[in-house]
Design a protein around this motif. Structure first.
Motif, PDB file in Angstrom:
ATOM      1  N   UNK A 266       0.803  -1.221   0.000  1.00 15.54           N
ATOM      2  CA  UNK A 266       0.000   0.000   0.000  1.00 15.54           C
ATOM      3  C   UNK A 266       0.838   1.274   0.000  1.00 15.54           C
ATOM      4  N   UNK A 267       2.061   1.231   0.524  1.00 14.74           N
ATOM      5  CA  UNK A 267       2.883   2.435   0.564  1.00 14.74           C
ATOM      6  C   UNK A 267       4.045   2.422  -0.404  1.00 14.74           C
ATOM      7  N   UNK A 268       4.037   1.477  -1.347  1.00 20.83           N
ATOM      8  CA  UNK A 268       5.181   1.284  -2.239  1.00 20.83           C
ATOM      9  C   UNK A 268       5.363   2.463  -3.190  1.00 20.83           C
ATOM     10  N   UNK A 269       6.629   2.897  -3.331  1.00 25.50           N
ATOM     11  CA  UNK A 269       6.963   3.975  -4.252  1.00 25.50           C
ATOM     12  C   UNK A 269       7.880   3.517  -5.379  1.00 25.50           C
ATOM     13  N   UNK A 270       8.644   2.466  -5.126  1.00 28.88           N
ATOM     14  CA  UNK A 270       9.580   1.940  -6.128  1.00 28.88           C
ATOM     15  C   UNK A 270       9.434   0.419  -6.154  1.00 28.88           C
ATOM     16  N   UNK A 271       9.198  -0.135  -7.341  1.00 31.21           N
ATOM     17  CA  UNK A 271       9.054  -1.587  -7.490  1.00 31.21           C
ATOM     18  C   UNK A 271       9.922  -2.077  -8.630  1.00 31.21           C
ATOM     19  N   UNK A 272      10.778  -3.062  -8.331  1.00 34.96           N
ATOM     20  CA  UNK A 272      11.581  -3.725  -9.356  1.00 34.96           C
ATOM     21  C   UNK A 272      11.376  -5.226  -9.214  1.00 34.96           C
ATOM     22  N   UNK A 273      10.888  -5.862 -10.260  1.00 35.91           N
ATOM     23  CA  UNK A 273      10.633  -7.306 -10.254  1.00 35.91           C
ATOM     24  C   UNK A 273      11.517  -7.982 -11.288  1.00 35.91           C
ATOM     25  N   UNK A 274      12.279  -8.946 -10.834  1.00 35.74           N
ATOM     26  CA  UNK A 274      13.046  -9.784 -11.751  1.00 35.74           C
ATOM     27  C   UNK A 274      12.394 -11.153 -11.754  1.00 35.74           C
ATOM     28  N   UNK A 275      11.728 -11.480 -12.842  1.00 35.44           N
ATOM     29  CA  UNK A 275      11.028 -12.754 -12.948  1.00 35.44           C
ATOM     30  C   UNK A 275      12.025 -13.839 -13.350  1.00 35.44           C
ATOM     31  N   UNK A 276      12.171 -14.827 -12.480  1.00 34.01           N
ATOM     32  CA  UNK A 276      13.107 -15.920 -12.718  1.00 34.01           C
ATOM     33  C   UNK A 276      12.429 -17.004 -13.547  1.00 34.01           C
ATOM     34  N   UNK A 277      13.051 -17.364 -14.661  1.00 32.28           N
ATOM     35  CA  UNK A 277      12.485 -18.399 -15.532  1.00 32.28           C
ATOM     36  C   UNK A 277      12.722 -19.787 -14.936  1.00 32.28           C
ATOM     37  N   UNK A 278      11.821 -20.735 -15.230  1.00 36.87           N
ATOM     38  CA  UNK A 278      10.563 -20.521 -15.949  1.00 36.87           C
ATOM     39  C   UNK A 278       9.493 -19.965 -15.019  1.00 36.87           C
ATOM     40  N   UNK A 279       8.687 -19.047 -15.524  1.00 36.43           N
ATOM     41  CA  UNK A 279       7.631 -18.499 -14.692  1.00 36.43           C
ATOM     42  C   UNK A 279       6.322 -18.481 -15.470  1.00 36.43           C
ATOM     43  N   UNK A 280       5.237 -18.451 -14.716  1.00 36.39           N
ATOM     44  CA  UNK A 280       3.895 -18.494 -15.271  1.00 36.39           C
ATOM     45  C   UNK A 280       3.497 -17.075 -15.691  1.00 36.39           C
ATOM     46  N   UNK A 281       3.216 -16.871 -16.986  1.00 33.19           N
ATOM     47  CA  UNK A 281       2.882 -15.535 -17.474  1.00 33.19           C
ATOM     48  C   UNK A 281       1.596 -15.022 -16.837  1.00 33.19           C
ATOM     49  N   UNK A 282       0.612 -15.888 -16.672  1.00 34.08           N
ATOM     50  CA  UNK A 282      -0.647 -15.450 -16.060  1.00 34.08           C
ATOM     51  C   UNK A 282      -0.443 -15.073 -14.602  1.00 34.08           C
ATOM     52  N   UNK A 283       0.363 -15.860 -13.897  1.00 31.24           N
ATOM     53  CA  UNK A 283       0.644 -15.551 -12.493  1.00 31.24           C
ATOM     54  C   UNK A 283       1.433 -14.242 -12.377  1.00 31.24           C
ATOM     55  N   UNK A 284       2.359 -14.001 -13.306  1.00 32.60           N
ATOM     56  CA  UNK A 284       3.115 -12.746 -13.277  1.00 32.60           C
ATOM     57  C   UNK A 284       2.198 -11.558 -13.516  1.00 32.60           C
ATOM     58  N   UNK A 308       4.955 -12.658 -24.478  1.00 29.23           N
ATOM     59  CA  UNK A 308       4.157 -12.502 -25.700  1.00 29.23           C
ATOM     60  C   UNK A 308       3.449 -11.146 -25.694  1.00 29.23           C
ATOM     61  N   UNK A 309       3.050 -10.713 -26.890  1.00 32.86           N
ATOM     62  CA  UNK A 309       2.471  -9.376 -27.031  1.00 32.86           C
ATOM     63  C   UNK A 309       1.226  -9.192 -26.169  1.00 32.86           C
ATOM     64  N   UNK A 310       0.343 -10.185 -26.110  1.00 28.74           N
ATOM     65  CA  UNK A 310      -0.887 -10.035 -25.338  1.00 28.74           C
ATOM     66  C   UNK A 310      -0.607  -9.951 -23.837  1.00 28.74           C
ATOM     67  N   UNK A 311       0.411 -10.704 -23.356  1.00 29.35           N
ATOM     68  CA  UNK A 311       0.769 -10.640 -21.932  1.00 29.35           C
ATOM     69  C   UNK A 311       1.378  -9.283 -21.609  1.00 29.35           C
ATOM     70  N   UNK A 312       2.240  -8.779 -22.499  1.00 32.78           N
ATOM     71  CA  UNK A 312       2.861  -7.473 -22.280  1.00 32.78           C
ATOM     72  C   UNK A 312       1.791  -6.388 -22.194  1.00 32.78           C
ATOM     73  N   UNK A 313       0.802  -6.451 -23.066  1.00 35.23           N
ATOM     74  CA  UNK A 313      -0.268  -5.441 -23.027  1.00 35.23           C
ATOM     75  C   UNK A 313      -1.053  -5.540 -21.722  1.00 35.23           C
ATOM     76  N   UNK A 314      -1.296  -6.767 -21.253  1.00 36.18           N
ATOM     77  CA  UNK A 314      -1.995  -6.925 -19.975  1.00 36.18           C
ATOM     78  C   UNK A 314      -1.186  -6.309 -18.835  1.00 36.18           C
ATOM     79  N   UNK A 315       0.129  -6.526 -18.859  1.00 38.94           N
ATOM     80  CA  UNK A 315       0.985  -5.914 -17.834  1.00 38.94           C
ATOM     81  C   UNK A 315       0.816  -4.403 -17.840  1.00 38.94           C
TER      82      UNK A 315
END
Length: 548
Positions: A266-284, A308-315
């Motif tokens: 709730x108070x986050x100002x800076x977020x950096x996520x490094x997704x470690x492969x293999x990871x679930x695109x829907x979960x991400x 994929x393009x559709x996942x990137x747009x959802x993000x």
């Protein structure tokens, strides 16, 4: 003595002003001289001198020469243990230290100024547990395994900020015990950054335990993959403001986060996520929806394999649907290729290409001042690039570069750069791959309607192909008129993942871009002279509504 010098705050301001000298040696020397001019100044000036220590030798010089030989290049322990009275100066000034930086980044011994025996002697014979009892900020950038454990000499309850970096040569068994001990040795810790460059289950478990043991953290950064429990603990924290974490999003993690009864991050100002492969695109996608809901968030960074393009747009949709989206002023999207070097260079599945449509939700973020996108799937032409840059009038730094462009020439050409100075008038740094082999419309660059930028200082052309350096320099000089403009060829392609043909072609292009920079040094003064003459002509005519 003048009465104003009897005010401690005034004396402290004078000492701090003297300490701000650009020369790292002159500043402390000037404050030291100031402290000796009057006994009333000594304690205040000494606090300023010793508040920040960036060289451990400054502390070791407080021990007698009979214990530490300083005649050579390296401070060496003589073998004689210091007497109790020999520690007095070190203990006195050590209590004044608030910030300590220990850094050694080279693997050879030429930059070694302190031998291990000296540190071992201090560890054994020190008269009190904490040498620096009031230390608040510790940066440990030590990459020699035989020095790594000396960090325990400086860990104390008063530490609020801790950075452990460049420990790539530390033995694996050294790291988990340190991570497990930190919550007990530094219970008031608020901000921690751990970059071990060691990827192991034991390190991940110890890092997760550290997070769960320090629920009051304000900032957290680590390159170790943390557990679901640790992520949930951080999500529930009301104090957390900055977080950079590595994780592998799973449906189980999302379920745990959804089951939390409180607002997450709730108070986050800076977020950096490094997704470690293999990871679930829907979960991400679900994780980003939950973690970017804070109304305070201003900086977002995502690192991982190219989605994929559709996942990137959802993000982008989830990030940009935040009602306080105008707070977001910085975004980094760094994607690694999911293809191997053996794959055909010019064939990327259509579902992976990032067209303008994939970036459409991002175009709402009109307060962006820094945008960095690295992906080999960026697919924009001149028209799409114009629509893209016009959405960000406050942009200061823009980077749109491929991670690996082997065999794929970009669709953007020199003509595509024409709208950038007008669309982003404050842009000072631009990184973009464009095809400079395509013949530009030279008449457009010489048009009186062309808007030029006097702000852009750095142009990174990445893997941009080029054939005629003189024509390119002529066109660029019409757009970017700073006489000290730097042309860079960023190393976004690495030899271990590139084929020889591409690297050879890249080397030839690099030579031509160096010539472009040389030509600009010659052309730019003439361009400035032309603009000055035109400006003077218009001013003399006093044509209403016309200015240059």
């Amino acid at each position: 003595m003048h009465r104003c010098l009897q005010i401690p705050d005034v004396v402290r301001m004078i000492a701090e002003t003297l300490a701000e000298d650009d020369d790292p040696d002159e500043g402390p020397s000037a404050v030291s001289s100031f402290s000796r001019t009057c006994r009333a100044f000594y304690d205040i000036a000494s606090d300023v001198i010793w508040r920040e220590v960036t060289d451990i030798r400054r502390l070791l010089q407080l021990l007698p020469s009979e214990n530490i030989d300083r005649s050579g290049h390296i401070h060496v322990y003589t073998g004689r243990a210091p007497l109790p009275s020999a520690w007095d100066r070190l203990l006195l000034h050590g209590a004044r230290v608030r910030s300590l930086m220990w850094s050694h980044v080279n693997d050879d011994d030429r930059d070694v100024f302190v031998d291990a025996n000296t540190m071992r002697m201090i560890s054994i014979h020190r008269p009190r547990l904490y040498l620096l009892p009031n230390l608040q900020d510790l940066v440990w950038g030590e990459n020699r395994s035989n020095f790594f454990d000396f960090i325990y000499l400086f860990l104390c309850p008063s530490i609020r900020t801790l950075t452990v970096d460049r420990s790539r040569t530390a033995r694996l068994e050294q790291i988990p015990p340190l991570l497990l001990a930190i919550p007990h040795l530094c219970p008031q810790l608020e901000d921690i950054s751990i970059n071990t460059q060691v990827y192991d289950d034991a390190v991940s478990q110890a890092t997760s335990s550290l997070v769960c043991s320090l629920p009051s953290l304000v900032g957290f950064q680590s390159d170790a993959c943390i557990s679901r429990e640790a992520v949930v603990t951080m999500g529930k924290s009301l104090r957390l403001r900055e977080v950079a974490l590595a994780l592998s999003p799973t449906p189980e993690l999302v379920q745990d986060l959804n089951s939390a009864e409180t607002a997450l991050f709730s108070g986050l100002r800076f977020l950096s996520c490094k997704f470690i492969a293999p990871y679930d695109f829907e979960a991400s996608t679900n994780f980003l929806e939950l973690s970017t809901s804070s109304g305070e968030i201003g900086t977002i960074q995502i690192i991982g394999h190219n989605p994929p393009q559709n996942i990137f747009r959802q993000w982008m949709e989830f990030i940009c649907k935040n009602p306080d989206q105008n707070r977001i002023d910085m975004m980094h999207l760094l994607f690694q290729t999911r293809r191997s070097p053996a794959d055909p260079p010019d064939i990327i599945p259509e579902s992976d290409l990032l067209h303008l449509t994939a970036f459409e939700p991002m175009l709402k973020l009109q307060n962006l001042t820094e945008l960095r996108i690295e992906s080999d799937c960026i697919d924009m032409d001149d028209r799409q690039l114009e629509s893209f840059v016009r959405a960000f009038p406050k942009m200061l730094s823009l980077s749109l570069v491929p991670k690996y462009a082997r065999g794929r020439n970009p669709k953007v050409t020199l003509d595509g750069l024409l709208p950038i100075p007008e669309a982003c008038p404050r842009l000072s740094s631009l990184s973009i791959a464009f095809d400079a082999t395509v013949q530009p419309s030279v008449e457009k660059f010489h048009s009186p309607n062309v808007v030029s930028s006097c702000v852009l200082a750095y142009l990174d052309v990445a893997d941009s192909p080029i054939s005629n350096a003189q024509i390119v320099a002529t066109c660029l000089s019409a757009l970017f008129c700073r006489m000290d403009l730097r042309i860079l060829v960023g190393k976004y392609t690495y030899p271990e993942t590139a084929d020889r043909v591409h690297m050879g072609r890249r080397l030839e292009h690099g030579k031509l871009w160096a010539k472009v920079e040389e030509y600009l040094r010659v052309i730019s003064p003439a361009r400035h002279h032309e603009r000055d003459r035109a400006r003077a002509y218009v001013n003399n005519l006093q044509i209403p509504g016309v200015s240059l």
